[in-house]
Design an enzyme around this catalytic site. Structure first.
Site, short mmCIF file in Angstrom:
data_model
loop_
_atom_site.label_atom_id
_atom_site.label_comp_id
_atom_site.label_asym_id
_atom_site.label_seq_id
_atom_site.Cartn_x
_atom_site.Cartn_y
_atom_site.Cartn_z
CG ASP A 11 22.56 -0.47 21.32
OD1 ASP A 11 22.46 -0.99 20.13
OD2 ASP A 11 24.25 -1.28 21.51
CB ILE A 12 24.07 -4.20 24.88
CG1 ILE A 12 24.90 -4.79 26.24
CG2 ILE A 12 24.90 -4.81 23.87
CD1 ILE A 12 24.84 -6.65 26.59
CG HIS A 28 25.48 -1.49 7.91
ND1 HIS A 28 26.74 -1.86 8.46
CD2 HIS A 28 24.97 -1.06 7.13
CE1 HIS A 28 27.75 -1.35 7.35
NE2 HIS A 28 27.38 -0.82 6.39
CD GLN A 29 17.12 -6.32 10.41
OE1 GLN A 29 17.50 -6.31 9.14
NE2 GLN A 29 16.30 -6.30 11.36
CG ASN A 67 20.61 -0.03 10.01
OD1 ASN A 67 21.08 0.43 9.27
ND2 ASN A 67 21.62 -0.38 11.57
CG HIS A 82 16.73 -3.16 16.87
ND1 HIS A 82 16.69 -3.56 15.44
CD2 HIS A 82 17.59 -1.99 15.95
CE1 HIS A 82 17.71 -3.88 14.96
NE2 HIS A 82 18.18 -3.45 15.09
CG PHE A 83 12.80 2.80 15.31
CD1 PHE A 83 11.80 1.75 15.13
CD2 PHE A 83 12.19 3.95 14.12
CE1 PHE A 83 10.48 1.43 14.65
CE2 PHE A 83 11.73 3.84 12.77
CZ PHE A 83 10.62 2.38 12.96
CG HIS A 84 19.76 1.68 16.20
ND1 HIS A 84 21.05 1.58 17.20
CD2 HIS A 84 19.43 0.95 15.44
CE1 HIS A 84 21.04 0.07 16.52
NE2 HIS A 84 20.44 0.22 15.49
P1 5GP Z 1 21.52 -3.33 14.48
O1 5GP Z 1 22.62 -3.09 13.26
O2 5GP Z 1 20.73 -4.59 14.16
O3 5GP Z 1 20.44 -2.42 13.86
O4 5GP Z 1 21.78 -2.70 16.13
C1 5GP Z 1 21.41 -4.57 17.23
C2 5GP Z 1 22.07 -3.54 18.33
O5 5GP Z 1 21.15 -4.42 19.16
C3 5GP Z 1 23.31 -2.76 18.59
O6 5GP Z 1 23.61 -1.92 17.87
C4 5GP Z 1 23.83 -4.14 19.21
O7 5GP Z 1 25.03 -3.44 20.59
C5 5GP Z 1 22.48 -3.94 20.10
N1 5GP Z 1 22.53 -5.18 20.60
C6 5GP Z 1 23.00 -6.61 20.61
N2 5GP Z 1 22.74 -7.12 21.29
C7 5GP Z 1 22.06 -6.81 22.67
C8 5GP Z 1 21.50 -7.26 23.73
O8 5GP Z 1 21.94 -8.23 24.39
N3 5GP Z 1 20.91 -6.22 24.68
C9 5GP Z 1 20.81 -4.58 24.30
N4 5GP Z 1 21.50 -3.74 25.07
N5 5GP Z 1 21.55 -4.02 23.28
C10 5GP Z 1 21.72 -5.25 21.84
#
Ligand code: 5GP
Length: 134
Positions: free
Chosen positions: A28-29, A90-91, A84, A97-99
């Site tokens: 994650d970035i 919070h998506q 999410n 995607h899974f964190h």
């Molecule tokens: P969400 O809130 O949708 O579950 O999480 C999205 C996640 O994607 C966030 O943790 C965010 O830091 C990550 N993310 C967003 N854009 C990028 C990207 O361009 N590259 C990477 N590696 N992660 C990203």
């Protein structure tokens, strides 16, 4: 096209940890803690309930192995899997995607949890309607 679809297509770089025919995993970035990993099906779907059984199975097959890799790389002994669905939940990126978020001291996922009590009549209703939907 979402940012993750562009990463899967190779248009945007990522720190790739794992890839197979159905799944891509990359760092994650904006890590919530060191080693925060994203596990993404290659199938272009916004939310979990839209995924094909094949994609879902492919994710399930590798999640535990990826969690072990995150633990080994970071020394974490605790971690959260976060997934999410929907902006209200919070998506931010509308591609499934899974964190995998290691808990490292105070770093990691903070969870707000407000438990209620399960009403027996409501439980019966819910079981019936969920079973009818399966
Ligand atoms: P969400 O809130 O949708 O579950 O999480 C999205 C996640 O994607 C966030 O943790 C965010 O830091 C990550 N993310 C967003 N854009 C990028 C990207 O361009 N590259 C990477 N590696 N992660 C990203």
């Amino acid at each position: 096209m979402t940012i993750f679809a562009r990463i899967i297509a190779g248009e945007i770089p990522c720190h790739r940890v794992y890839e197979d025919a159905h799944v891509l995993a990359f760092l994650d970035i904006g890590p919530v803690s060191d080693g925060h990993l994203l596990v993404v099906p290659k199938e272009t779907k916004a939310q979990l309930h839209e995924l094909s059984d094949e994609s879902a199975a492919a994710i399930g097959r590798v999640l535990p192995r990826l969690a072990r890799a995150v633990m080994q790389a970071t020394g974490a002994t605790a971690y959260n899997i976060l997934q999410n669905n929907g902006a209200a939940a919070h998506q931010a990126v509308m591609h499934v995607h899974f964190h995998i978020i290691p808990k490292l001291g105070s770093a990691g996922l903070g969870v707000g949890w407000n438990p209620g009590t399960l009403d027996a009549a409501r439980a019966r209703e819910l079981v019936a309607s969920m079973q009818a939907a399966l």
